[in-house]
Design an enzyme around this catalytic site. Structure first.
Site, PDB file in Angstrom:
ATOM      1  N   ARG A  10       0.822  -1.220   0.000  1.00 34.42           N
ATOM      2  CA  ARG A  10       0.000   0.000   0.000  1.00 34.42           C
ATOM      3  C   ARG A  10       0.857   1.271   0.000  1.00 34.42           C
ATOM      4  O   ARG A  10       0.459   2.294  -0.562  1.00 34.42           O
ATOM      5  CB  ARG A  10      -0.931  -0.027   1.229  1.00 34.42           C
ATOM      6  CG  ARG A  10      -1.935   1.140   1.312  1.00 34.42           C
ATOM      7  CD  ARG A  10      -2.858   0.915   2.507  1.00 34.42           C
ATOM      8  NE  ARG A  10      -3.614   2.100   2.870  1.00 34.42           N
ATOM      9  CZ  ARG A  10      -4.803   2.434   2.380  1.00 34.42           C
ATOM     10  NH1 ARG A  10      -5.367   1.653   1.480  1.00 34.42           N
ATOM     11  NH2 ARG A  10      -5.428   3.529   2.767  1.00 34.42           N
ATOM     12  N   ILE A  26      -7.150   7.585  -1.481  1.00 32.33           N
ATOM     13  CA  ILE A  26      -7.040   6.132  -1.421  1.00 32.33           C
ATOM     14  C   ILE A  26      -7.883   5.699  -0.237  1.00 32.33           C
ATOM     15  O   ILE A  26      -7.786   6.260   0.854  1.00 32.33           O
ATOM     16  CB  ILE A  26      -5.574   5.678  -1.272  1.00 32.33           C
ATOM     17  CG1 ILE A  26      -5.468   4.150  -1.204  1.00 32.33           C
ATOM     18  CG2 ILE A  26      -4.891   6.310  -0.084  1.00 32.33           C
ATOM     19  CD1 ILE A  26      -4.023   3.646  -1.205  1.00 32.33           C
ATOM     20  N   SER A  27      -8.767   4.735  -0.459  1.00 37.86           N
ATOM     21  CA  SER A  27      -9.741   4.362   0.569  1.00 37.86           C
ATOM     22  C   SER A  27      -9.074   3.720   1.784  1.00 37.86           C
ATOM     23  O   SER A  27      -7.987   3.137   1.696  1.00 37.86           O
ATOM     24  CB  SER A  27     -10.774   3.390  -0.005  1.00 37.86           C
ATOM     25  OG  SER A  27     -11.546   3.998  -1.009  1.00 37.86           O
ATOM     26  N   GLN A  28      -9.765   3.813   2.901  1.00 35.32           N
ATOM     27  CA  GLN A  28      -9.388   3.109   4.133  1.00 35.32           C
ATOM     28  C   GLN A  28      -9.204   1.617   3.818  1.00 35.32           C
ATOM     29  O   GLN A  28      -9.980   1.039   3.057  1.00 35.32           O
ATOM     30  CB  GLN A  28     -10.523   3.308   5.132  1.00 35.32           C
ATOM     31  CG  GLN A  28     -10.468   2.491   6.394  1.00 35.32           C
ATOM     32  CD  GLN A  28     -11.821   2.493   7.103  1.00 35.32           C
ATOM     33  OE1 GLN A  28     -12.863   2.643   6.467  1.00 35.32           O
ATOM     34  NE2 GLN A  28     -11.793   2.330   8.402  1.00 35.32           N
ATOM     35  N   PHE A  53     -17.430   8.514   0.455  1.00 34.35           N
ATOM     36  CA  PHE A  53     -16.531   8.546  -0.689  1.00 34.35           C
ATOM     37  C   PHE A  53     -16.607   9.901  -1.377  1.00 34.35           C
ATOM     38  O   PHE A  53     -17.578  10.636  -1.215  1.00 34.35           O
ATOM     39  CB  PHE A  53     -16.920   7.461  -1.708  1.00 34.35           C
ATOM     40  CG  PHE A  53     -16.452   6.075  -1.366  1.00 34.35           C
ATOM     41  CD1 PHE A  53     -15.313   5.540  -1.950  1.00 34.35           C
ATOM     42  CD2 PHE A  53     -17.159   5.297  -0.461  1.00 34.35           C
ATOM     43  CE1 PHE A  53     -14.883   4.261  -1.638  1.00 34.35           C
ATOM     44  CE2 PHE A  53     -16.737   4.015  -0.143  1.00 34.35           C
ATOM     45  CZ  PHE A  53     -15.587   3.499  -0.741  1.00 34.35           C
TER      46      PHE A  53
END
Length: 220
Positions: free
Chosen positions: A34, A60-62, A202
């Site tokens: 990541r 960038i998502s959790q 989001f």
């Protein structure tokens, strides 16, 4: 602590403890670096339990959200997947570990170019990144076994449902511009059924079948 150690701690504390049970998803999350998908100044925060900025007003998502959305697709390794919203390419890489091929659509050219180069550098050969309006999907390669949307939509786009194969699943956040509900749509021979998974937040899904770009510009 090195990144590999942080990655394994993330899997144990953020994913397994929250109910992620798909062993293939857990393995992919434990493998994909990541830290390679965030700006260098944020690498120390790569495995924190939160989304991170990647520039261009995108995130960038959790990690948990990446895992739960991926788990909802129930992948076995033979599928062709469509992703709407490439962003940094992290979710794309996770999908590429689990499916046969991934087509990812990104509307922002600089992010698409960066993700394409990053994914190639990491050795992925089963990903195609395209710069286009993701709300329209990518009909040239339909049907898809799964479609994942990494931005919040005002409604479920019929264009995406139409590009699913029977039995295929669409995973999409649906709601207003500030909060959404993660929704899974399963296509049937006739019609489709939906279920909700959890609340989420989001960035807006912009495009012809999402929030209008003109309205976003007015908000700015």
């Amino acid at each position: 602590m090195n990144f590999a150690q942080q990655r394994q701690i993330m899997v144990q504390t953020q994913l397994i403890r929250r109910g992620i049970t798909d062993t293939r998803v857990l393995a992919a999350m434990g493998k994909v670096p990541r830290e390679k998908f965030v700006p260098i100044e944020l690498q120390k925060s790569a495995y924190e339990d939160c989304p991170l900025s990647i520039g261009e007003g995108q995130t960038i998502s959790q990690p948990y959200m990446v895992a739960i959305m991926t788990q909802c697709l129930e992948l076995h390794g033979t599928e062709k997947i469509l992703e709407i919203g490439t962003g940094s390419g992290y979710q794309t890489a996770i999908l590429a570990e689990l499916a046969q091929s991934v087509i990812s659509i990104e509307r922002i050219a600089t992010l698409a170019d960066q993700a394409r180069a990053r994914l190639a550098e990491l050795g992925y050969t089963n990903i195609t990144v395209i710069c286009a309006d993701g709300t329209l999907g990518y009909p040239a390669e339909q049907p898809y076994a799964g479609i994942i949307v990494t931005a919040g939509a005002p409604k479920i786009p019929q264009t995406l449902i139409d590009q699913l194969q029977p039995g295929g699943k669409l995973v999409i956040p649906v709601g207003n511009r500030f909060s959404q509900t993660l929704t899974v749509v399963e296509k049937k021979v006739k019609g489709y059924k939906t279920r909700t998974v959890c609340g989420c937040v989001f960035v807006p899904l912009l495009g012809q079948e999402g929030w209008h770009l003109e309205a976003e510009n007015l908000d700015d």
